[in-house]
Every structure is written in C-alpha cells, then in structure tokens.
Design a protein around this motif. Structure first.
Motif, PDB file in Angstrom:
ATOM      1  N   TRP B 124       0.825  -1.204   0.000  1.00 11.10           N
ATOM      2  CA  TRP B 124       0.000   0.000   0.000  1.00 11.10           C
ATOM      3  C   TRP B 124       0.861   1.256   0.000  1.00 11.10           C
ATOM      4  N   LEU B 125       1.959   1.150   0.724  1.00 14.88           N
ATOM      5  CA  LEU B 125       2.808   2.321   0.809  1.00 14.88           C
ATOM      6  C   LEU B 125       3.490   2.591  -0.534  1.00 14.88           C
ATOM      7  N   HIS B 128       0.963   4.098  -2.645  1.00 17.63           N
ATOM      8  CA  HIS B 128       0.657   5.441  -2.128  1.00 17.63           C
ATOM      9  C   HIS B 128       1.739   6.431  -2.555  1.00 17.63           C
ATOM     10  N   ILE B 132       1.188   9.320  -5.500  1.00 21.74           N
ATOM     11  CA  ILE B 132       1.227  10.709  -5.031  1.00 21.74           C
ATOM     12  C   ILE B 132       2.310  11.488  -5.773  1.00 21.74           C
ATOM     13  N   GLY B 192      -4.020   8.672  -4.550  1.00 21.84           N
ATOM     14  CA  GLY B 192      -2.891   8.614  -3.615  1.00 21.84           C
ATOM     15  C   GLY B 192      -3.336   8.856  -2.191  1.00 21.84           C
ATOM     16  N   THR B 195      -5.297   5.744  -0.937  1.00 22.29           N
ATOM     17  CA  THR B 195      -4.388   4.650  -0.571  1.00 22.29           C
ATOM     18  C   THR B 195      -3.662   4.985   0.717  1.00 22.29           C
ATOM     19  N   GLY B 196      -3.362   6.278   0.907  1.00 16.64           N
ATOM     20  CA  GLY B 196      -2.723   6.716   2.152  1.00 16.64           C
ATOM     21  C   GLY B 196      -3.613   6.433   3.345  1.00 16.64           C
ATOM     22  N   TYR B 199      -3.738   2.764   4.029  1.00 24.00           N
ATOM     23  CA  TYR B 199      -2.489   2.357   4.651  1.00 24.00           C
ATOM     24  C   TYR B 199      -2.446   2.776   6.123  1.00 24.00           C
TER      25      TYR B 199
END
Lengths: 445, 273
Positions: B124-125, B128, B132, B192, B195-196, B199
């Motif tokens: 996920w990171l 992310h 982004i 982004g 997803t952040g 996460y």
C-alpha cells in the motif's frame, strides 16, 4: 615516370582568344522607376513570348530570359557582345512600349557577370522585393522561366543559372526567417488569432461593416481553415446580404450584434461609425455566458469601432489598426535582420555559379580533358613497364606510342570543342564534354 | 553513489541549457539535443533509484535527500511521457531547470542512513508514494504551463509581441494542456490520498490522525477540486485557471516541504535532514 614536359603545354599554346559568353542583365524595378513608368513597361504573357522570340533572333544574343511583374521587368541574356546588346535591348523595349528612350534610359540598370548573377539571385530570393521576403516573386520567376523553356530561348548557361537561383531562393526561405511573420494587416491579424486560438477550426467570425481590408482578413481566415460560421452585420441589411453571399455566410441585423457575441470567436470590424459599435457593457456579461472562451476583436476602423476597454476584460482581446501596425513593424525589423544571413547564402550561390561558369570555357575544358587522359595513360604505362624487363630504348618507344595515341584521340574532340560550327551553342557541348568525361567533382552538380 | 548523482545532475543541467537555448534561438536541433539529454538523464536517474531500492530493500523515500530526488525523477518522467502525446516542446525549458534545481538541492542535503522500518514495507505504501509523486509531478507541470500561459497572455494583452509571442504556443493550447495536467494530477492525488488513508488504517488503526501533512494535503486537494469545479460550472478558463494552477502548486510545495519544517507529524521522518 614523367612524360615530356612540353607535351602538357602543347594544346594550351594553340588555343588563343576564344571569346567566352558574358551574362548580362538589363532591367527596371520599383526603385529605379516610378509606377507611371512601370505600368507602361509591363509585359503580358503573350507579349513576353513574342519578345523572347524576337530577341533570340538577334545574332549577338545566345540565350534570353525575361520576367515581368508589376514591380519589375528584367531581361537576362548570354551574349558575346555585351556592350551592343545592352543598347539593343533597351532600345527594343522602349520602342515596343512606346516610351521615349531618353525617359527610359535613366531608369534602366545593367549588370554583367557576377553582378548580374547576384542580382538575379537576390530578386528570386525576394531580397530585392518592395516587401522584403514576400513569397510571390519566386513563383513569378519560375513561371517566366517555364515560358522561356517552352519558347526554347534558354540554353545551358541560363538553365543552370535559373536552377541555381531557385535553389538559392529555397535555401534562403528555409534557412532564414525572411519569410516568417506577417507584414500585412490582415495576415498579422490572423497570426495573432492563431496565438489565441489553437486552431481556427470551428471558429465563427462576425464581420461588421464592409471594407477591403476587413474582407481580405475574412478571406485569409477562411483560407487558414477557419471553418466555423461567417456572420455579416451591416447598417444596410441588403448590402450585408450581398457580402454574406460572398463568404457563404449569414447576414444579421446591426442591432443583433450584442447577442451574437456569445456565439462568435472572432469579430472583424470596419464601419464608418463615429462611436463605438461594441462597448465594454456589451462584452462583460457575455464572457460569463461564453464560459470564458476567448473572444478576439480586430478593429480596422478609424475612428475605432471597438471600445479599447474591452481588452481589459479577461479572455477578451482587442487589436486596433495601430496595434496591428505595431506588430507588423516588429516583423519587418526581424525580416531585415534575417536578410543579412540571406545575403550570405546569395554570395555563396554566386561563388558556386562562377566556379561552374569559369570551367565552362574551352581552354579549361580541353586542359582538364587532356589531363584526365594523360593521367590514365601515365598510370597504365607505369604499371606495365614496372612488371617488364625491357631496355631503355624500348621503354622510350612505348612512351612515345602512348603519347601519340592520347594526342590522336584528343585531336578531333579538341578541334570540335574549339569550333563546333557557327550556329551551334558552344556551351552546350562544353557542358556535355565535362559531363561525359566527368571533369567536374560530383558536388558541382 | 555521489558520483552517479553528479553525473545525473550534469545531464539534467546540459538538457536545461539546451532547452533554454532552444527557447531563445528556436532551432530544431537544439530541441532534439535537449530532449535526448533529458531522456538520458532520466534513464540514469531511474537506474540509480532502482539500485537504491535494491540496496535498501525499500523505496528510497526515507529522508529529504531521497524524497527530493524521487520528486525530480517523477517530474522528468511525467514530462517525457507527456511529450508522446502533446507538442508542448517549450515546457522543457521549465521542466529541465526545475528538475536540475531540485536535484541540486537534494545533493546538498546531508544524507542520513535510513532507519530500518517496517512501516515502509507494505505494498500500500509503495502504491501510495508512487501515485502521489506522479500526481504531484503532473501538478507541477500544470503550474509551469500556467506560468507560460500568463507570459503569453501578457504578451498579447500588452500588444508587445516582441519576444514571447513567437516562442510560445497559443493561449487555448496552453490552457487546455494545463487543464489536462490538472485532471491527471488531481485524479492521481485523489487515489494517492485514498491509498494513504487505507495504509494509515492498517498501520495505525485509524484513517485520520490530524497529522499536519494530512491536513495540508487535503487543503491542497481542495484547492484543485475548487479549480476543477469552477472550470466545469462557471468556465474558469485562461488567466484565472492559470493563476489557480500556480497557487495550487505553491500549496503543494508547502505540503511537500514546508510542513516538515514548521510543523510536526508522522510524515516527518521522511523529510528529515
């Protein structure tokens, strides 16, 4: 191995005083002659053809080419009697056009040799035009050349010269900015429109009032693939209708202008109205309804039709005649800067042509031909003698034989090139001989 | 690794000078040269980042040095990608110097060794961060296009076409290109952010933690959302859209760097000296 030195100079000493042809250019242009004189001297297409045929009959004129536009008349000849031909042609043109010779002569310029070549190159490259860099002249010279070729009045020299002129003009156009950026009001307006709108496709135009320049601008717009609607507003509806027909457009009433602003993209105005036809109050509310799509006002009228305050509204742009004039004078300045570069290309072209022309003479051609054959003979002889074990006397005999062969082979072509016959064009054969034996390095062609 | 960095910076700077000469002289070969240099620099840069990724086993976005380098890479990449679709050559005169500057800044920021952290290992990171950065790169280009628009608009409005008019494309084209960049950038920024949040939910057990970076990210997002909304509803085109794109970029830069200096939060360590 060396061949006897004397033999190399054998031919050179035999050829003396072969007269070469001179290129002569006689003409008048917008700088040398006032318009009253120029309009009298204009040759139509059929007149040009007749003139070419008559001039060619003159024994001193070998080749002739002529171009006549509204700004110039230029006659280009190759001749063996430059002095006589200058007077002949000037007198001939004056007589044909019924201009007194004493009035005609002061306006005439005559160039010979390199100067004539340079003048032709400058004319063709539009460096000599009234409007520096204008594109029509190249087409006009090409057309005139086609006519001279059809009439069969040009030969090796002028053909080469004109082709060189076209290639110089092409180089000038592609390598310098001399033809770049508009130098007329209507073109400048369209160039600006192209910097506001990405493409003129589907852009609608409103023409307010009539006027030559405004109509010209609409024509240019349509030629630049401006494919939207054309609306025409005029105080008198009937004349507006006529104008609208001309552009396949729709006539509208003068009072409808404010409401049409929402649908159009470019407005060209040239009315005789003493006050503004479109004001800020008309435009301000429209911009919101237009979703701020840009709106371009071209105001060619004096006094102005479009309120200059409109220019301060976001996404609305106003150019009046002075603004356009300002753009043009900027463009002219940059064309002049570019012409320095263009002159250098012309110089180079003149030099190249001179190089070719100089070699076209009889002496250099025969010398080059001799050298070529001797070099071949020398090399082959050397190879043969090298691998043979024979006496000094026998070697000498073989050398003599080779030399004699080369001389005998060269005899007839040399005689022919020196004198191909009274009515034949010497330069054609010289050029052919040079090509046949490949006497010029490849890059000359 | 330092020498590789210097080489990459030199390539970007060469490309910049070619782009600037192209802008001034308008010669086609200069553009080819500039574009080629930029592509070469980008390839080297990609290689360096890949090496770092392998070496650390994590995305190289641990400290300010690495995030700056990564941002520069994303901007160069988005520009190169956009050149396949758009004929906005002149934007390179903005992009290449920008990328060079960011990378030079990165070069002078001292590198701290990354802390071994489990926080950075989630897929996920990676998603992310990548999304982004690419989104932000598109928005950075939108800001540049907006600046070009304002220059060209000024040239036309002031009726002084001496310099810019010939060198810059049409207003409408600049406007629509800027709009395109914003749509792409905004979409990626949105994805982004989401997803952040996902996460954050996984790591800290909550979506929102009033982290300054989170707050500023949302503010930036709102600015772009407002710009897009106004454009669609009220037709905010041209000058206003260009100015908004530049304001948005300023907010973005603040979110990216400024927040870390002025405020504290859990994004802090990534931009630590």
């Amino acid at each position: 191995m060396n061949l006897p030195d004397g033999s190399r100079h054998f031919i050179k000493s035999q050829i003396v005083n072969i007269e070469s042809l001179e290129i002569v250019l006689i003409g008048i242009n917008h700088r040398s002659a006032p318009v009253e004189l120029r309009e009298k001297l204009n040759f139509s297409k059929t007149e040009t053809e007749q003139a070419l045929l008559i001039m060619q009959k003159e024994p001193s004129i070998h080749e002739v080419f002529m171009v006549s536009t509204c700004n110039r008349v230029e006659v280009l000849v190759s001749t063996d009697q430059p002095e006589a031909v200058k007077k002949l042609i000037a007198a001939y043109i004056a007589a044909w056009k019924n201009v007194p010779i004493e009035r005609f002569m002061p306006a005439v310029y005559v160039y010979t040799g390199d100067k004539a070549v340079r003048h032709l190159f400058r004319v063709t490259a539009s460096l000599d035009s009234m409007m520096l860099g204008e594109p029509q002249i190249l087409g006009q010279v090409k057309e005139a050349y086609r006519q001279a070729v059809d009439t069969k009045t040009t030969g090796v020299i002028l053909n080469r010269l004109l082709h060189k002129a076209f290639s110089v003009a092409k180089r000038v156009r592609s390598e310098t900015g001399i033809g770049g950026h508009a130098v007329s009001i209507s073109y400048a307006a369209i160039e600006l429109a192209k910097k506001i709108f990405d493409s003129l496709e589907n852009k609608s135009v409103l023409l307010v009032g009539a006027g030559e320049m405004a109509e010209l601008a609409v024509e240019h717009l349509m030629r630049s693939r401006c494919t939207g609607r054309v609306l025409v507003a005029n105080r008198t509806f009937s004349s507006g209708m006529k104008l609208a027909d001309q552009f396949n457009g729709t006539p509208i009433r003068f009072e409808e202008i404010p409401e049409t602003l929402e649908a159009i993209d470019i407005l060209i105005s040239s009315t005789g109205s003493p006050e503004y036809v479109v004001t800020r109050h008309h435009v301000k509310p429209v911009m919101r309804r237009r979703k701020n799509r840009p709106l371009f006002f071209i105001d060619i009228a004096v006094p102005r039709d479009i309120d200059p305050a409109i220019n301060r509204i976001a996404n609305a742009y106003v150019y009046d005649i002075d603004d356009l004039q300002g753009v043009i004078s900027e463009n002219i300045k940059s064309r002049q800067q570019e012409s320095v570069l263009a002159e250098r290309i012309v110089d180079e072209g003149v030099m190249r042509f001179r190089c070719w022309y100089k070699n076209l003479d009889v002496v250099p051609t025969i010398v080059a031909l001799r050298n070529k054959l001797y070099n071949i003979a020398e090399a082959e002889l050397y190879k043969t003698l090298h691998s043979m074990d024979i006496s000094e006397a026998e070697q000498e005999a073989l050398k003599k034989m080779t030399e004699a062969m080369v001389n005998k082979i060269l005899h007839d072509p040399t005689m022919f090139l020196k004198n191909p016959g009274t009515h034949r064009n010497k330069s054609t054969y010289l050029d052919l001989a040079r090509k046949l034996f490949r006497l010029d390095p490849e890059n000359h062609h | 690794m330092m020498s590789a960095m210097i080489l990459i910076i030199l390539c970007y700077m060469l490309s910049s000078s070619c782009y600037i000469s192209f802008f001034l002289l308008q010669k086609h070969f200069l553009h080819i040269l500039a574009f080629g240099m930029l592509a070469a620099a980008f390839i080297l840069h990609t290689a360096l980042l890949s090496y770092q990724y392998m070496h650390f086993g994590q995305m190289p976005v641990h400290n300010l040095h690495q995030t700056l380098s990564f941002a520069a890479w994303a901007i160069a990449g988005v520009y190169l990608l956009m050149r396949f679709r758009l004929r906005l050559k002149i934007l390179g005169a903005y992009t290449a110097p920008l990328v060079s500057l960011i990378l030079i800044a990165a070069f002078f920021v001292p590198q701290s060794d990354p802390l071994p952290s489990t926080v950075l290992n989630s897929i996920w990171l990676v998603v992310h961060v990548l999304i982004i950065f690419v989104g932000e790169a598109a928005l950075a280009l939108a800001g540049g296009t907006g600046a070009l628009y304002l220059m060209q608009e000024h040239a036309i409005k002031s009726k002084n076409p001496r310099f810019f008019l010939k060198r810059l494309p049409s207003l409408e084209f600049l406007d629509s290109t800027g709009y395109l960049f914003i749509i792409v950038g905004f979409t990626l920024l949105t994805v982004g952010l989401v997803t952040g949040f996902v996460y954050a939910e996984k790591v800290w057990g909550r979506i929102w933690s009033w982290d300054p970076k989170e707050i500023w990210s949302v503010i930036t997002w709102l600015i772009y959302a407002a710009l897009l909304h106004e454009r669609l509803v009220a037709g905010w085109r041209g000058r206003r859209a260009a100015i908004m794109a530049i304001i948005g970029l300023a907010a973005l830069i603040f979110t990216f760097i400024g927040v870390n200096f002025l405020l504290e939060g859990h994004h802090d360590e990534f931009t630590r000296w």
